[in-house]
Scaffold this active site. Structure first.
Site, PDB file in Angstrom:
ATOM      1  N   CYS A   2      25.288  20.000  16.856  1.00  0.00           N
ATOM      2  CA  CYS A   2      25.696  19.889  17.857  1.00  0.00           C
ATOM      3  C   CYS A   2      24.905  19.776  19.871  1.00  0.00           C
ATOM      4  CB  CYS A   2      26.348  20.764  18.493  1.00  0.00           C
ATOM      5  SG  CYS A   2      28.074  21.263  17.300  1.00  0.00           S
ATOM      6  N   ARG A  27      20.652  14.126  17.399  1.00  0.00           N
ATOM      7  CA  ARG A  27      20.988  15.233  16.887  1.00  0.00           C
ATOM      8  C   ARG A  27      22.344  15.021  15.747  1.00  0.00           C
ATOM      9  NH1 ARG A  27      18.805  20.137  18.562  1.00  0.00           N
ATOM     10  NH2 ARG A  27      20.639  21.382  18.247  1.00  0.00           N
ATOM     11  N   TRP A  76      29.491  18.107  15.676  1.00  0.00           N
ATOM     12  CA  TRP A  76      28.542  17.126  14.488  1.00  0.00           C
ATOM     13  C   TRP A  76      30.312  18.072  14.455  1.00  0.00           C
ATOM     14  CZ3 TRP A  76      27.089  19.445   9.705  1.00  0.00           C
ATOM     15  CH2 TRP A  76      27.230  18.411   9.176  1.00  0.00           C
ATOM     16  N   ASN A 102      27.290  25.666  19.058  1.00  0.00           N
ATOM     17  CA  ASN A 102      27.014  24.741  17.961  1.00  0.00           C
ATOM     18  C   ASN A 102      26.596  26.416  17.319  1.00  0.00           C
ATOM     19  OD1 ASN A 102      25.384  23.121  16.848  1.00  0.00           O
ATOM     20  ND2 ASN A 102      23.294  24.129  17.652  1.00  0.00           N
ATOM     21  N   GLY A 103      27.025  25.524  16.135  1.00  0.00           N
ATOM     22  CA  GLY A 103      26.970  26.533  15.115  1.00  0.00           C
ATOM     23  C   GLY A 103      28.147  26.917  14.288  1.00  0.00           C
ATOM     24  N   GLU A 481      10.842  11.081  -1.989  1.00  0.00           N
ATOM     25  CA  GLU A 481      10.773  10.864  -0.249  1.00  0.00           C
ATOM     26  C   GLU A 481      11.840   9.356  -0.052  1.00  0.00           C
ATOM     27  OE1 GLU A 481      11.239  12.951   2.135  1.00  0.00           O
ATOM     28  OE2 GLU A 481      10.492  11.110   3.675  1.00  0.00           O
ATOM     29  N   LYS A 485      14.839   8.893   1.873  1.00  0.00           N
ATOM     30  CA  LYS A 485      14.821   7.558   3.099  1.00  0.00           C
ATOM     31  C   LYS A 485      16.296   7.062   2.484  1.00  0.00           C
ATOM     32  CE  LYS A 485      13.618   9.889   5.736  1.00  0.00           C
ATOM     33  NZ  LYS A 485      12.932  10.498   5.588  1.00  0.00           N
ATOM     34  N   GLU A 488      19.629   8.114   2.938  1.00  0.00           N
ATOM     35  CA  GLU A 488      19.830   8.465   4.002  1.00  0.00           C
ATOM     36  C   GLU A 488      20.839   7.317   4.812  1.00  0.00           C
ATOM     37  OE1 GLU A 488      16.560  10.671   5.422  1.00  0.00           O
ATOM     38  OE2 GLU A 488      18.303  11.581   6.418  1.00  0.00           O
ATOM     39  N   HIS A 504      13.679  10.330 -21.317  1.00  0.00           N
ATOM     40  CA  HIS A 504      13.786  11.338 -21.788  1.00  0.00           C
ATOM     41  C   HIS A 504      15.711  11.532 -21.200  1.00  0.00           C
ATOM     42  CE1 HIS A 504      10.308  13.258 -23.559  1.00  0.00           C
ATOM     43  NE2 HIS A 504      10.269  13.225 -22.211  1.00  0.00           N
ATOM     44  N   LYS A 601      20.483  15.607  12.680  1.00  0.00           N
ATOM     45  CA  LYS A 601      18.258  15.762  13.077  1.00  0.00           C
ATOM     46  C   LYS A 601      18.675  17.441  12.415  1.00  0.00           C
ATOM     47  CE  LYS A 601      14.502  14.651  14.224  1.00  0.00           C
ATOM     48  NZ  LYS A 601      13.815  13.884  12.853  1.00  0.00           N
TER      49      LYS A 601
HETATM   50  O1  M6R Z   1      13.399  20.349  11.225  1.00  0.00           O
HETATM   51  P1  M6R Z   1      13.211  19.976   8.983  1.00  0.00           P
HETATM   52  O2  M6R Z   1      12.066  19.195   9.023  1.00  0.00           O
HETATM   53  O3  M6R Z   1      13.491  21.531   8.715  1.00  0.00           O
HETATM   54  O4  M6R Z   1      14.247  19.695   8.755  1.00  0.00           O
HETATM   55  C1  M6R Z   1      14.434  19.446   7.365  1.00  0.00           C
HETATM   56  C2  M6R Z   1      15.581  18.385   6.723  1.00  0.00           C
HETATM   57  O5  M6R Z   1      16.420  18.464   7.411  1.00  0.00           O
HETATM   58  C3  M6R Z   1      15.120  16.948   7.268  1.00  0.00           C
HETATM   59  O6  M6R Z   1      13.551  16.828   6.461  1.00  0.00           O
HETATM   60  C4  M6R Z   1      15.805  16.405   6.617  1.00  0.00           C
HETATM   61  O7  M6R Z   1      15.884  15.735   5.132  1.00  0.00           O
HETATM   62  C5  M6R Z   1      15.818  14.448   6.946  1.00  0.00           C
HETATM   63  N1  M6R Z   1      17.109  13.702   7.257  1.00  0.00           N
HETATM   64  C6  M6R Z   1      14.505  13.849   6.344  1.00  0.00           C
HETATM   65  O8  M6R Z   1      14.961  12.455   6.578  1.00  0.00           O
END
Ligand code: M6R
Length: 606
Positions: A2, A27, A76, A102-103, A481, A485, A488, A504, A601
């Site tokens: 949020c 966010r 959110w 937020n939270g 990674e 990506k 996502e 395996h 985010k």
């Molecule tokens: O703000 P942070 O680095 O703690 O966030 C951690 C993850 O939520 C963040 O890296 C997430 O995996 C990204 N969306 C990856 O692209």
């Protein structure tokens, strides 16, 4: 998650509130709303809608209410779906008091049951609405003092929250509170702001105040009072925001993500600046590294992958055992940790709840905490003994790119530092690595100059249902990674594997035409031949191999060349084509690149 904005001042509030909400869009959210105070005693002005901000703006048309103070929210969804009625702000039963949040309020079920017994009626399924009702009652009990009411209510709440509240009888006043969730004050000239992060008000002021845990901010256009929950007035901890407004704009790029990919050379060199031949006192003074017997890295998502690369470098250079833990799992298995543990939380935002809670667990047991973070004044660095700030600048796209690169750099800097402090790294090797680090920005630049053919190649795989990523040594976390990506951004099945692990089990996934992205270890390194064999294994089963390599590789169906570097530093280069693949795949599939579905985010709930 949020986004929260509060504005009070000389301007008509709708404009800065809406602008702030737009700047916080990154966010992640699925509904939005605004409440404004009008004249004293007049009803609050409120509008909220499910969906993107455009839906809200559509109903606002061109009308600008004559209000100089208000709050805005992008939600959110957690408790209750993304509907108009669940969107914030939420009102008390008289429609005089509005709250955004937020939270998560963990005890909302009991609070709501109690409020309903007392005659309050609810209009939403949210945990937040209870706070509006509680504040309304508490304000009456405190003779109309909203800040006193906020202090009383916060003491009753369990969970994590940033809250902002306004009341129609007190136009111009906004009261905010925070616990385990971000809130900053923007200090303007004849106007003040409250927001989830500084990007909401960066075009108006570069002066900000940090708010600590369980602190209440009571603002008007000309005054800011910060207190603790007992009402004790606290000093202002002001800092200057180093980003400028343009850093949080797209600057001619089609998407923030693409802009941020192209900002990586600068982000890397800014993070290296003045640190290549050693971390100075300003970074390390809060932390005593003598006598540590293990390093534990905690992080989530992309930051976790940076931590995995860090493990290879730190173990090798500093000759110390390193565990890399998913922050969300860490504290629940009650791991052994004591004052000989060096804990390294890695977080771009500095507000990730899983990481924060894992860090607190370790800290309570005596761990020494050396954080890696990109966001000044955020909670994780505030609660750490020392911080190595990455200098990636604001990362707006939800998918992390430049923050990851700078987290890798931080890992190498910490590895070298520990190696030097512990006397475990050979001076000649350290010099070689330092020289290689200094060359990374130019090498990333070189890769970025030649991404067009890779974008075209990616489009050929647009309809693939699955893509696998292989790597060995530091290429393994790089593969993880790459797969994250792609998930996502392209919403497709993607997995990263260690090359040696394929046989395996995972090799059963390979069928004719399965695209496999293979990150080849540095030429002549110990694992280069082994990886070549792993590639033959998938090719023999019909995979189409896209190899990322620093030298010619005949077995590849498609070869993406990257410059040579020290083998531990290779992820900094190899990840760039992986970012480009996921970016292009999202564009080709018509996905929302900067705000992929379901993602936020800054993940400020557990
Ligand atoms: O703000 P942070 O680095 O703690 O966030 C951690 C993850 O939520 C963040 O890296 C997430 O995996 C990204 N969306 C990856 O692209």
């Amino acid at each position: 998650m949020c986004g929260i904005v509060g504005y009070t001042g000389k301007a008509l509030a709708l404009t800065p509130v809406l602008e702030g909400l737009h700047r916080l869009e990154y966010r992640g959210y699925d509904s939005a709303g605004i409440a404004l105070t009008l004249g004293a005693g007049e009803k609050l002005w409120i509008e909220k809608r499910a969906g993107k901000l455009g839906n809200l703006e559509e109903i606002l048309g061109n009308s600008i209410p004559q209000s100089h103070s208000g709050i805005g929210h992008t939600r959110w969804a957690t408790h209750g779906g993304p509907t108009d009625s669940n969107a914030h702000p939420h009102l008390d039963n008289e429609g005089k008091l509005a709250v955004i949040h937020n939270g998560i309020i963990e005890n909302y079920v009991e609070l709501r049951a109690d409020l309903e017994k007392r005659g309050h009626t609810f209009k939403s399924e949210t945990d937040t609405e209870s706070v509006a009702h509680l504040l309304s009652d508490a304000r009456k009990a405190h003779n109309g003092d909203l800040a006193a009411a906020m202090r009383e209510v916060c003491a009753e709440l369990r969970g994590s929250f940033t809250l902002l509240a306004i009341h129609s009888d007190e136009p111009g006043r906004i009261v905010g509170a925070r616990r385990n969730s971000p809130l900053v004050v923007g200090v303007g000239d004849g106007e003040n702001f409250l927001a989830s992060d500084v990007s909401a008000f960066i075009s108006h002021t570069k002066r900000a105040l940090e708010l600590g845990q369980d602190e209440i901010a009571d603002i008007t256009a000309s005054n800011i009072i910060i207190t603790d929950l007992a009402g004790k007035v606290l000093p202002h901890n002001e800092y200057e925001i180093s980003w400028d407004a343009s850093a949080a704009e797209r600057g001619g790029f089609e998407h923030f993500m693409l802009k941020e990919i192209f900002e990586q050379p600068k982000a890397i060199s800014d993070t290296l600046l003045g640190r290549v031949s050693g971390l100075d006192e300003s970074v390390t003074k809060g932390i005593n590294l003598e006598g540590i017997d293990k390093v534990v890295i905690i992080a989530c998502g992309t930051a976790f992958h940076a931590g995995l690369v860090g493990k290879y470098a730190i173990e090798k250079w500093a000759n110390i055992s390193v565990d890399v833990e998913m922050a969300s799992e860490y504290r629940y298995r009650e791991p052994s940790v004591d004052n000989k543990t060096l804990l390294i939380p890695i977080s771009q935002s500095g507000e990730t709840m899983d990481t924060l809670m894992a860090m607190r667990y370790a800290k309570e047991r005596g761990a020494r905490v050396f954080a890696v973070c990109n966001t000044n004044g955020s909670t994780i660095p505030r609660e750490s003994d020392a911080v190595l700030y990455t200098h990636a600048g604001p990362e707006i796209a939800v998918a992390s790119t430049k923050a990851f690169e700078t987290q890798l750099i931080a890992m190498y800097l910490i590895g070298l530092h520990l190696g030097r402090v512990r006397g475990t790294i050979d001076a000649k090797l350290a010099k070689e690595i330092e020289a290689e680090l200094a060359e990374l920005p130019a090498k990333v630049e070189q890769i970025l100059e030649t991404v067009e053919p890779l974008r075209a190649l990616t489009r050929e795989f647009k309809d693939a249902t699955s893509m696998l990523f292989l790597g060995r040594h530091v290429g393994f976390p790089t593969a993880l990674e790459g797969a994250l990506k792609l998930k996502e951004l392209a919403y497709m099945h993607a997995e990263g594997f260690a090359g040696g692990e394929l046989k395996h089990g995972p090799i059963a996934l390979i069928e004719k035409g399965t695209p496999v992205v293979a990150i080849l270890p540095a030429e002549n390194s110990l694992l280069a031949e082994k990886m070549a064999s792993n590639i033959q294994e998938v090719k023999a089963r019909g995979a189409v191999v896209i190899a990322i390599a620093d030298s010619p590789f005949a077995a590849a169906d498609h070869l993406i060349r990257i410059p040579k570097t020290h083998e531990f530093l290779q992820p900094v280069l190899a990840v760039v084509p992986l970012q480009v693949i996921s970016y292009e795949m999202a564009v080709a599939r018509g996905n929302d690149v900067d705000q992929p579905r379901n993602l936020a985010k800054s993940v400020t709930v557990e």
